[in-house]
Design an enzyme around this catalytic site. Structure first.
Site, PDB file in Angstrom:
ATOM      1  NE  ARG A 133     -20.063  -5.001   2.635  1.00 31.94           N
ATOM      2  CZ  ARG A 133     -18.830  -4.797   3.074  1.00 31.94           C
ATOM      3  NH1 ARG A 133     -18.568  -3.744   3.842  1.00 31.94           N
ATOM      4  NH2 ARG A 133     -17.864  -5.620   2.765  1.00 31.94           N
ATOM      5  CB  THR A 177     -17.067  -0.203   2.548  1.00 27.07           C
ATOM      6  OG1 THR A 177     -16.854  -0.904   3.781  1.00 27.07           O
ATOM      7  CG2 THR A 177     -15.718   0.119   1.919  1.00 27.07           C
ATOM      8  N   GLY A 194      -9.208  -2.048   9.416  1.00 25.65           N
ATOM      9  CA  GLY A 194      -8.589  -2.820  10.487  1.00 25.65           C
ATOM     10  C   GLY A 194      -7.260  -3.450  10.135  1.00 25.65           C
ATOM     11  CD1 TRP A 254     -14.509  -4.300   9.452  1.00 28.35           C
ATOM     12  CD2 TRP A 254     -15.887  -4.896   7.797  1.00 28.35           C
ATOM     13  NE1 TRP A 254     -14.500  -5.674   9.365  1.00 28.35           N
ATOM     14  CE2 TRP A 254     -15.335  -6.064   8.359  1.00 28.35           C
ATOM     15  CE3 TRP A 254     -16.784  -5.030   6.738  1.00 28.35           C
ATOM     16  CZ2 TRP A 254     -15.641  -7.352   7.913  1.00 28.35           C
ATOM     17  CZ3 TRP A 254     -17.105  -6.308   6.284  1.00 28.35           C
ATOM     18  CH2 TRP A 254     -16.535  -7.449   6.867  1.00 28.35           C
ATOM     19  CG  ASN A 272      -8.982  -7.548  12.159  1.00 32.23           C
ATOM     20  OD1 ASN A 272      -9.774  -7.153  11.314  1.00 32.23           O
ATOM     21  ND2 ASN A 272      -7.721  -7.143  12.202  1.00 32.23           N
ATOM     22  CG  ASP A 314      -8.980 -11.176   9.878  1.00 36.95           C
ATOM     23  OD1 ASP A 314      -9.335 -10.202  10.555  1.00 36.95           O
ATOM     24  OD2 ASP A 314      -9.196 -11.262   8.650  1.00 36.95           O
ATOM     25  CG  ASP A 316     -13.583  -8.683  11.457  1.00 39.61           C
ATOM     26  OD1 ASP A 316     -14.250  -7.724  11.843  1.00 39.61           O
ATOM     27  OD2 ASP A 316     -12.599  -8.585  10.714  1.00 39.61           O
ATOM     28  CD1 TRP A 488     -18.547 -11.294  -1.155  1.00 43.22           C
ATOM     29  CD2 TRP A 488     -17.934 -13.009   0.126  1.00 43.22           C
ATOM     30  NE1 TRP A 488     -17.575 -10.847  -0.310  1.00 43.22           N
ATOM     31  CE2 TRP A 488     -17.161 -11.879   0.495  1.00 43.22           C
ATOM     32  CE3 TRP A 488     -17.713 -14.211   0.803  1.00 43.22           C
ATOM     33  CZ2 TRP A 488     -16.206 -11.910   1.493  1.00 43.22           C
ATOM     34  CZ3 TRP A 488     -16.765 -14.248   1.802  1.00 43.22           C
ATOM     35  CH2 TRP A 488     -16.021 -13.102   2.144  1.00 43.22           C
TER      36      TRP A 488
END
Length: 581
Positions: A133, A177, A194, A254, A272, A314, A316, A488
């Protein structure tokens, strides 16, 4: 050469400054990144990551004339999800790509200055595509993380490795990442993994040497480190975890964090709990699915807020926590906002974590009916996936439920933006649900540690992605833009009354920040899942974004993935500007 230049400066009566070619961003430069317009030095365009630019040369009146200045191809066959946000400094764009690669590109010509490819082992285990990223810059170095959980410092001029540090064991499922963050000469990192039963951590290293200064696990019962020695336990052993479940508790950090110079706190989201099967781990499972406020000097947790206690879906909690000043009832509150994967938009007092509000930002939420005054969710017990231990004889699955949002979230990793002009947050949301059920599971190093199955489904035929403008004082949605495919990619807003974001269909789009009217678009040839930026150079305003379809949706998206499998992958950096008159 440096001594000769300094001596020459002295003879001419000039300030004995470091030559421009050797200089790099200082702590003060990084903290001022949101106000400076000639560069982009941090992930989020400022330590608070509001992703707002005061530039207004480009605005709603002239954005229709925006054209490409150049496109830089990442090349090769490694064209997977490109979720990077570029960094810009002193005529150079630093951009990361899939498979742990990084480039330095001339910001005027688009020519490559250098490229570095990490040597990755065969056994890497990224959960959600081989993405990266972004990078960080400080002094003479640029930093980025790799899929085998290493942190690498490169010379910003040459791309040569200065140091490389192992952060964790990739064979146990760890990876990295996120874009690193620099605070007070320390490089702050989290971790990924995770889904493999790892333990989340936030760590600080000396940005010059890479040596570890402190480490803070995010799961209760684990011991932190400070200056090479054990420090304090995170939480209290077995306070919210039963038995030994805390030993592989998840809580990965993350996505990285934000930093507020006013409170002098790092805000880091946690992922999570592990496994997904919540019946195996009764309790709140601190500090998973939470926002943590951390002292950058010691790594101590100053406050926390858990958005999904005892997470069974999940959902998160890594989503970015963005500091801002909330104007409400004639008062100004030092607040922070977070659009969580669980579908609620949270506003907290960023000085102490006090709960202020939680309002839905998606159309359908089934797991909870809302939040009480103390900031606890009001669960719908019927929507928790069933316990497989209570299944009928011969059945290995618990009761399946349809839950919304899906585990990919009302908003996933893609960062939202906050406009200091409109006072609105611009949130890239998605409308989908999932059939989800629990299964029996045991921990095994390096193996998936879920204990659940799922199928993701769209809620509506005509759209999944929705860009929404949200008033944080009321939770009211001021406008929305619906997109056929999921959204996204990240969001950028500017003083030119513009909001930029990309779509999987390949478009970078601009909207009127006050009305939501689409005012410009350009197709980059592959889906956009990166975060756009803007800066000023040679008297002109530039906009850049990375293009290249991928990420978690094609891998985990079920029926949604099938409907968008025609989108071509790619890998390129696009830079735009207005044509000269």
């Amino acid at each position: 050469m440096k001594r000769i230049l300094l001596a020459t400066c002295a003879m001419l009566g000039l300030a004995a400054a470091t030559p421009a070619f050797a200089a790099g961003p200082t702590d003060a430069d990084l903290m001022n990144d949101a106000a400076s317009t000639g560069d982009v030095l941090t992930y989020g365009m400022g330590p608070q990551a509001q992703r707002y630019s005061p530039l207004k040369t480009l605005n709603t009146e002239n954005v229709a004339k925006l054209v490409p200045a150049f496109s830089f191809s990442f090349g090769g066959e490694k064209q997977r999800g490109q979720e990077s946000q570029p960094i810009v400094h002193d005529g150079t764009i630093y951009v990361t790509g899939s498979y742990s690669r990084i480039w330095a590109v001339d910001s005027r010509t688009g020519e490559e200055k250098w490229q570095y490819d990490a040597r990755l082992p065969d056994g890497i285990m990224p959960c959600c595509d081989v993405i990266n990223r972004g990078a960080a810059i400080y002094g003479d170095k640029v930093y980025f993380g790799t899929l085998d959980a290493k942190l690498i410092a490169l010379n910003k001029e040459t791309g040569k490795v200065i140091w490389s540090k192992k952060m964790a064991d990739y064979e146990a499922g760890y990876s990295f990442t996120a874009a690193p963050m620099i605070v007070d000469g320390k490089i702050i990192t989290g971790n990924s993994g995770g889904e493999f039963g790892i333990v989340g951590k936030v760590e600080a290293r000396d940005a010059n040497t890479g040596e570890l200064i402190w480490s803070r696990p995010t799961i209760e019962g684990h011991i932190g480190q400070l200056n090479g020695k054990d420090s304090t336990m995170t939480g209290k052993l077995n306070a919210s975890w039963q038995g030994d479940m805390w030993k592989q508790g998840g809580g990965a950090t993350w996505l990285g964090g934000t930093y507020d110079p006013e409170t002098k706190l790092i805000y880091m989201g946690t992922g999570n709990p592990a496994p997904w099967n919540s019946h195996l781990r009764p309790g709140d499972n601190l500090y998973t699915s939470s926002t943590l406020a951390i002292d950058p000097a010691t790594g101590e947790i100053k406050w926390h807020f858990q958005t999904t206690p005892h997470d069974g879906w999940d959902f998160d909690g890594v989503n970015e926590f963005i500091p801002f000043d909330l104007k409400k009832d004639g008062k100004v509150v030092k607040a922070g906002a977070k659009a969580d994967r669980n579908g609620f938009f949270f506003v907290l007092d960023r000085t102490n974590g006090k709960f202020l509000s939680a309002t839905p930002f998606v159309s359908k939420i089934t797991w909870a009916k809302g939040f009480d005054k103390k900031g606890r969710p009001i669960y719908d017990p019927a929507n928790r996936p069933g316990n497989p231990m209570e299944a009928a004889q011969g059945d290995t699955k618990g009761k399946s439920v349809f839950s919304a949002p899906s585990f990919l979230g009302g908003k996933n990793w893609m960062p939202m933006a906050y406009s200091q002009d409109t006072g609105l947050f611009y949130v890239p949301a998605n409308e989908w649900g999932m059939d989800i059920w629990n299964e029996a599971i045991n921990y095994k190093k390096g193996a998936a540690y879920l204990g659940a199955g799922f199928t993701i489904k769209p809620l509506y035929e005509d759209h999944i992605g929705v860009l929404r403008a949200i008033d944080p004082a009321t939770g009211e949605i001021k406008w929305e833009y619906k997109n056929k495919a999921p959204l996204w990619g990240g969001v950028l807003t500017t003083a030119g009354n513009l909001v930029f974001t990309g779509t999987p269909e390949g478009y970078l789009k601009a909207f009127d920040a006050r009305t939501g009217q689409e005012v410009w678009k350009f197709n980059t040839g592959s889906g956009i899942v990166g975060s756009p930026i803007t800066w000023e150079q040679d008297g002109e305003q530039f906009v850049a974004v990375v293009s290249g379809w991928g990420g978690a949706v094609p891998l985990w998206g079920g029926e949604v993935a099938k409907s968008i499998q025609h989108i071509n992958q790619g890998g390129s950096l696009w830079v735009f500007k207005l044509p000269k008159a």
